[in-house]
Design an enzyme around this catalytic site. Structure first.
Site, PDB file in Angstrom:
ATOM      1  N   SER A   1      -3.913  29.850  45.699  1.00 18.09           N
ATOM      2  CA  SER A   1      -5.380  29.923  45.679  1.00 18.09           C
ATOM      3  C   SER A   1      -6.018  28.652  45.120  1.00 18.09           C
ATOM      4  CB  SER A   1      -5.828  31.131  44.850  1.00 18.09           C
ATOM      5  OG  SER A   1      -5.213  31.095  43.581  1.00 18.09           O
TER       6      SER A   1
ATOM      7  N   ASP B   1     -11.763  33.865  33.915  1.00 13.34           N
ATOM      8  CA  ASP B   1     -10.743  33.207  34.729  1.00 13.34           C
ATOM      9  C   ASP B   1     -10.766  31.719  34.384  1.00 13.34           C
ATOM     10  OD1 ASP B   1      -9.335  31.830  36.699  1.00 13.34           O
ATOM     11  OD2 ASP B   1     -10.008  33.130  38.333  1.00 13.34           O
TER      12      ASP B   1
ATOM     13  N   HIS C   1      -8.975  29.139  37.974  1.00 15.28           N
ATOM     14  CA  HIS C   1      -9.683  28.659  39.167  1.00 15.28           C
ATOM     15  C   HIS C   1     -10.901  27.837  38.770  1.00 15.28           C
ATOM     16  CE1 HIS C   1      -7.323  32.159  40.658  1.00 15.28           C
ATOM     17  NE2 HIS C   1      -7.063  31.276  41.604  1.00 15.28           N
TER      18      HIS C   1
END
Ligand SMILES: *[C@@H]1O[C@H](CO)[C@@H](O)[C@H](O)[C@H]1NC(C)=O
Ligand SMILES: *[C@@H]1O[C@H](CO)[C@@H](O)[C@H](O)[C@H]1NC(C)=O
Ligand SMILES: *[C@@H]1O[C@H](CO)[C@@H](O)[C@H](O)[C@H]1NC(C)=O
Ligand SMILES: *[C@@H]1O[C@H](CO)[C@@H](O)[C@H](O)[C@H]1NC(C)=O
Ligand SMILES: *[C@@H]1O[C@H](CO)[C@@H](O)[C@H](O)[C@H]1NC(C)=O
Ligand SMILES: *[C@@H]1O[C@H](CO)[C@@H](O)[C@H](O)[C@H]1NC(C)=O
Ligand SMILES: *[C@@H]1O[C@H](CO)[C@@H](O)[C@H](O)[C@H]1NC(C)=O
Length: 435
Positions: A166, A409, A412
């Site tokens: 990702s 998070d 990311h």
């Protein structure tokens, strides 16, 4: 190898089940072996046709400000030996982040229809936006200004593929956003194929692809959506399922890191499928990388294909790493770490991974360019999606947001943001063949 404290174990399980880091501060100065400049880059070589060259070079020298040549009969600037040696002497990864409100961000979040909700931090109500305005400035040279048209021209009739997890998907999204603004509606499209997202710029017949392969080699996490995170099983000696998609791709950009970081051990096979064993992650990573390297060395044509590997994208899960004594994470961070260059705040495991990667790359027959983005991204504790993101297709609720210690998070990145810089560096490589 350190074991994790219960607390961190617990926290990690709630935040990001597949993330691990050894909780120990390590400073490492990696001695940089200056790499000799390679042959002309593929992209440039393909443009060396009398006539087109001059025009393009003029455009480059105008915008770059790198050197000023006044005489018209001198060799074009970036073909001259002084230019090449200037770039080869310049470590573009050694530099600093400077605030540049005028030229950053390179695109506006709301102007790019291809961003996933996971990374649109402004839309997800992140209150600050200064994280979009930093420009990476190498010491001793200037990165070329990103020119979408020029890159599309380099990619004419070509395919550029990002493959990995990702993190790599966000580099793909960033690249698509960087390119799409100069393409009129109706002349661009994005569509899915199994495991892939494909962006096409019709007038250039240029294709930019993301291909999901989180471990590079085959694994039971290869389905882009329906994949197990906890019961991972990696086939260290198998790559064919993925590599069939790499054949003939003009520019390949690989990345694989964070999926390995779940714990110090990982279940894998290296031979018969029934022979599952627990491997040390660093050992497994090396075996997987050698399978990949072997495939690249025997299947890539260096005359027509170019290969890159993006080094590990850093995480900011523990604020004590930059603010000793604190016990938080990247949440609420609005400024980069202000530090000199040359030190890593990495866990030992990720240092092992980095060393394995550079060792394997050095032993390869085919030259693979390392996009050495780890250190420069390390400063960007402010760049993560934090609580301004979605998880399992849903934006975090206000209740979840109020508990950033377990929900932020810190892996990311928001877009526009840090991955745009990775692409500016990739662009410089494609334009100049810098190292
Ligand atoms: C990556 O960049 C950092 C920062 O400039 C540098 O210290 C390190 O040596 C580089 N690593 C490699 C393998 O070139
Ligand atoms: C050079 O720049 C001019 C003006 O921006 C543009 O019209 C032309 O197409 C460019 N040429 C090349 C080869 O990129
Ligand atoms: C590259 O060239 C520029 C302009 O001539 C100069 O200022 C810079 O110091 C050079 N960098 C290196 C690493 O030689
Ligand atoms: C850039 O914008 C920010 C926020 O609007 C402001 O605080 C800062 O002073 C500006 N920096 C420069 C160099 O203009
Ligand atoms: C379009 O690009 C593909 C590579 O992505 C290439 O195989 C094909 O030949 C190109 N088409 C034309 C008409 O040049
Ligand atoms: C490996 O698989 C076995 C059997 O499913 C499991 O008990 C063990 O916890 C796994 N090891 C790791 C490191 O995931
Ligand atoms: C985050 O920043 C806001 C505004 O500066 C502050 O009120 C809040 O206490 C901070 N929260 C945490 C968890 O640090």
């Amino acid at each position: 190898m350190q074991t994790l404290t219960q607390k961190h174990q617990k926290r990690r399980d709630t935040i990001l089940p597949w993330q691990v880091s050894n909780c120990k501060m390590t400073m490492l100065s990696v001695s940089s072996a200056p790499r000799v400049l390679s042959l002309f880059p593929l992209a440039l070589a393909s443009l060396l046709v009398v006539g087109t060259v001059r025009l393009l070079l003029e455009n480059c020298s105008d915008s770059e400000n790198v050197i000023s040549h006044s005489s018209a009969i001198e060799p074009p600037p970036f073909l001259s030996t002084s230019f090449l040696s200037n770039w080869s002497q310049c470590n573009i990864y050694d530099g600093k982040w400077v605030l540049d409100n005028a030229s950053r961000p390179l695109y506006k979040e709301e102007d790019c229809p291809y961003l996933a909700n996971q990374v649109t931090c402004q839309k997800n109500r992140r209150p600050d936006s200064l994280y979009q305005n930093w420009r990476w400035e190498p010491n001793g040279c200037t990165l070329p200004r990103f020119d979408a048209r020029k890159l599309l021209e380099l990619l004419r009739n070509k395919r550029l593929m990002f493959t990995g997890d990702s993190i790599q998907r966000s580099q793909f999204q960033s690249m698509v956003c960087l390119l799409q603004s100069v393409i009129p509606d109706g002349k661009k499209s994005i569509y899915r194929e199994p495991g892939m997202k494909i962006f096409k710029a019709e007038d250039f017949n240029a294709t930019v692809v993301f291909y999901w392969a989180p471990f590079i080699v085959e694994s039971n996490s290869d389905h882009a959506v329906k994949h197990t995170v906890r019961k991972r099983l990696v086939k260290l000696d198998s790559i064919e399922k993925h590599s069939q998609h790499y054949k003939g791709v003009d520019v390949l950009v690989f990345e694989s890191y964070v999926w390995w970081m779940y714990s110090a051990l990982i279940n894998a096979t290296n031979g018969p499928p029934y022979n599952v064993k627990e491997y040390k992650v660093s050992t497994a990573y090396e075996l997987a990388l050698r399978t990949w390297a072997n495939w690249i060395d025997t299947n890539i044509n260096p005359q027509t294909q170019k290969v890159f590997f993006t080094s590990s994208s850093p995480t900011h899960l523990w604020s004590w790493q930059w603010r000793p004594g604190s016990d938080e994470n990247c949440f609420n961070e609005t400024y980069p770490i202000k530090e000199g260059s040359g030190s890593y705040w990495r866990s030992e495991l990720s240092i092992d991974i980095m060393k394995t990667l550079t060792d394997v790359l050095h032993e390869m027959k085919i030259k693979v360019n390392l996009l050495n983005i780890t250190q420069l991204s390390e400063y960007r504790k402010d760049g993560h999606t934090s609580v301004y993101t979605e998880r399992r297709g849903k934006l975090l609720t206000s209740e979840e947001r109020s508990n950033p210690k377990t929900t932020a998070d810190c892996i990311h990145w928001c877009l526009p943001g840090v991955p745009d810089t990775w692409n500016e560096i990739l662009y410089a490589h494609l334009l100049y063949g810098i190292n």
